[in-house]
Design a protein around this motif. Structure first.
Motif, PDB file in Angstrom:
ATOM      1  N   GLY A   8       0.841  -1.196   0.000  1.00 50.05           N
ATOM      2  CA  GLY A   8       0.000   0.000   0.000  1.00 50.05           C
ATOM      3  C   GLY A   8       0.871   1.238   0.000  1.00 50.05           C
ATOM      4  N   MET A  10       2.554   4.955   0.899  1.00 48.03           N
ATOM      5  CA  MET A  10       3.220   5.504   2.088  1.00 48.03           C
ATOM      6  C   MET A  10       2.162   6.010   3.071  1.00 48.03           C
ATOM      7  SD  MET A  10       6.240   7.749   0.286  1.00 48.03           S
ATOM      8  CE  MET A  10       5.539   8.020  -1.344  1.00 48.03           C
ATOM      9  N   LYS A  14       1.370   0.134   6.963  1.00 49.21           N
ATOM     10  CA  LYS A  14       1.937  -1.224   6.794  1.00 49.21           C
ATOM     11  C   LYS A  14       2.808  -1.616   7.994  1.00 49.21           C
ATOM     12  CE  LYS A  14       3.344   0.598   3.240  1.00 49.21           C
ATOM     13  NZ  LYS A  14       4.062   1.164   2.127  1.00 49.21           N
ATOM     14  N   ILE A  44      16.949   5.212   3.867  1.00 49.03           N
ATOM     15  CA  ILE A  44      16.335   5.266   2.528  1.00 49.03           C
ATOM     16  C   ILE A  44      16.527   6.655   1.908  1.00 49.03           C
ATOM     17  CG2 ILE A  44      14.158   5.095   1.232  1.00 49.03           C
ATOM     18  CD1 ILE A  44      14.966   2.385   2.394  1.00 49.03           C
ATOM     19  N   GLU A  60      15.524  -3.147  -4.141  1.00 49.65           N
ATOM     20  CA  GLU A  60      14.239  -3.708  -3.690  1.00 49.65           C
ATOM     21  C   GLU A  60      14.016  -5.083  -4.314  1.00 49.65           C
ATOM     22  OE1 GLU A  60      10.857  -0.547  -2.488  1.00 49.65           O
ATOM     23  OE2 GLU A  60      11.245  -0.580  -4.623  1.00 49.65           O
ATOM     24  N   GLY A  82       7.943  -1.555   1.133  1.00 50.34           N
ATOM     25  CA  GLY A  82       8.004  -0.166   0.670  1.00 50.34           C
ATOM     26  C   GLY A  82       6.853   0.102  -0.301  1.00 50.34           C
ATOM     27  N   GLY A  83       6.292   1.319  -0.232  1.00 53.05           N
ATOM     28  CA  GLY A  83       5.088   1.644  -1.011  1.00 53.05           C
ATOM     29  C   GLY A  83       5.241   1.539  -2.518  1.00 53.05           C
ATOM     30  N   GLY A  84       6.491   1.616  -3.021  1.00 52.33           N
ATOM     31  CA  GLY A  84       6.689   1.566  -4.467  1.00 52.33           C
ATOM     32  C   GLY A  84       7.035   0.179  -4.975  1.00 52.33           C
ATOM     33  N   ARG A 121      10.251  10.557   3.737  1.00 57.76           N
ATOM     34  CA  ARG A 121       9.822  10.027   2.430  1.00 57.76           C
ATOM     35  C   ARG A 121      10.297  10.981   1.333  1.00 57.76           C
ATOM     36  NH1 ARG A 121       6.767   7.971   6.709  1.00 57.76           N
ATOM     37  NH2 ARG A 121       5.817   5.990   6.161  1.00 57.76           N
ATOM     38  N   PRO A 122      11.409  10.630   0.653  1.00 59.47           N
ATOM     39  CA  PRO A 122      11.978  11.553  -0.341  1.00 59.47           C
ATOM     40  C   PRO A 122      10.986  11.937  -1.441  1.00 59.47           C
ATOM     41  CG  PRO A 122      13.121   9.405  -0.371  1.00 59.47           C
ATOM     42  CD  PRO A 122      12.223   9.410   0.810  1.00 59.47           C
TER      43      PRO A 122
HETATM   44  C1  S3P Z   1       8.346   4.630  -1.319  1.00 55.40           C
HETATM   45  C2  S3P Z   1       7.852   4.258  -0.079  1.00 55.40           C
HETATM   46  C3  S3P Z   1       8.715   4.181   1.113  1.00 55.40           C
HETATM   47  C4  S3P Z   1      10.160   3.881   0.725  1.00 55.40           C
HETATM   48  C5  S3P Z   1      10.641   4.870  -0.283  1.00 55.40           C
HETATM   49  C6  S3P Z   1       9.784   4.885  -1.560  1.00 55.40           C
HETATM   50  C7  S3P Z   1       7.395   4.728  -2.463  1.00 55.40           C
HETATM   51  O1  S3P Z   1       8.235   3.152   1.992  1.00 55.40           O
HETATM   52  O2  S3P Z   1      10.286   2.577   0.235  1.00 55.40           O
HETATM   53  O3  S3P Z   1      10.624   6.139   0.311  1.00 55.40           O
HETATM   54  O4  S3P Z   1       7.837   4.746  -3.627  1.00 55.40           O
HETATM   55  O5  S3P Z   1       6.164   4.742  -2.211  1.00 55.40           O
HETATM   56  P1  S3P Z   1       6.902   3.314   2.905  1.00 55.40           P
HETATM   57  O6  S3P Z   1       5.722   2.947   2.043  1.00 55.40           O
HETATM   58  O7  S3P Z   1       7.117   2.322   4.002  1.00 55.40           O
HETATM   59  O8  S3P Z   1       6.839   4.710   3.377  1.00 55.40           O
END
Ligand code: S3P
Length: 173
Positions: A8, A10, A14, A44, A60, A82-84, A121-122
């Motif tokens: 899911g 950010m 989770k 990160i 990843e 991670g969300g991505g 979260r960059p």
């Molecule tokens: C990201 C989500 C982050 C982390 C990175 C990129 C994304 O994890 O992997 O900053 O692309 O959505 P969380 O979902 O745990 O914040």
């Protein structure tokens, strides 16, 4: 109980839900971001700043493969991802090998409220984070749905309620 894989956006909770499952439901928790941070000896946000997003995305995929080898045959592990991670099609197939994939679905408003003061979260350190969140959710929600075995709406729900619903849906599978 089979392994669970939480996916899911950010801020969808989770890590919080994985932590709850570890504390109350006898799961061992593994967070893919923390796994990468440990191996790279970097946060990160620093990996993004020094090596770039493409480098992080390669790590990843590699790390998911390693986790499948190490834990794919085990039980009672909950992975917080991670969300991505599900964006790459290859990763969506890999996640299924880790366990039952649970999509924690959240609205843009709820993400904004939860993460408006977050600096870790960059991808959300930009001039208009709300617009970024809305655009990313439009792109990613279909991807998360494609990857998921189960979907749970998490806006305004307690961890206890979310976990109760996850376990109920798994029993009904
Ligand atoms: C990201 C989500 C982050 C982390 C990175 C990129 C994304 O994890 O992997 O900053 O692309 O959505 P969380 O979902 O745990 O914040």
């Amino acid at each position: 109980m089979k392994n669970l894989v939480l996916i899911g956006y950010m801020g969808s909770g989770k890590t919080t839900i994985a932590d709850y499952l570890a504390k109350h439901e006898n799961f061992q928790m593994i967070d893919t971001d923390m796994f990468i941070e440990k191996k790279e000896h970097q946060r990160i946000s620093d990996i993004f700043a020094t090596q770039g997003e493409a480098y992080f995305r390669q790590r990843e995929t590699e790390n998911i493969k390693e986790l499948i080898e190490r834990c794919g045959h085990l039980q009672n592990i909950v992975f917080s991802t991670g969300g991505g991670l599900p964006v790459k099609e290859e990763n969506r197939h890999l996640l299924k090998q880790l366990g039952i994939v649970v999509f924690l679905k959240i609205s843009a408003d709820a993400v904004f409220e939860r993460l408006k003061n977050d600096t870790t979260r960059p991808l959300l350190q930009c001039d208009n984070p709300m617009e970024r969140i809305e655009n990313m959710l439009k792109e990613r929600n279909p991807v998360y749905e494609d990857a998921a075995d189960i979907m749970i709406e998490v806006d305004h729900q307690s961890s206890e309620e979310i976990v109760r619903r996850i376990l109920k849906q798994i029993k009904a599978m």
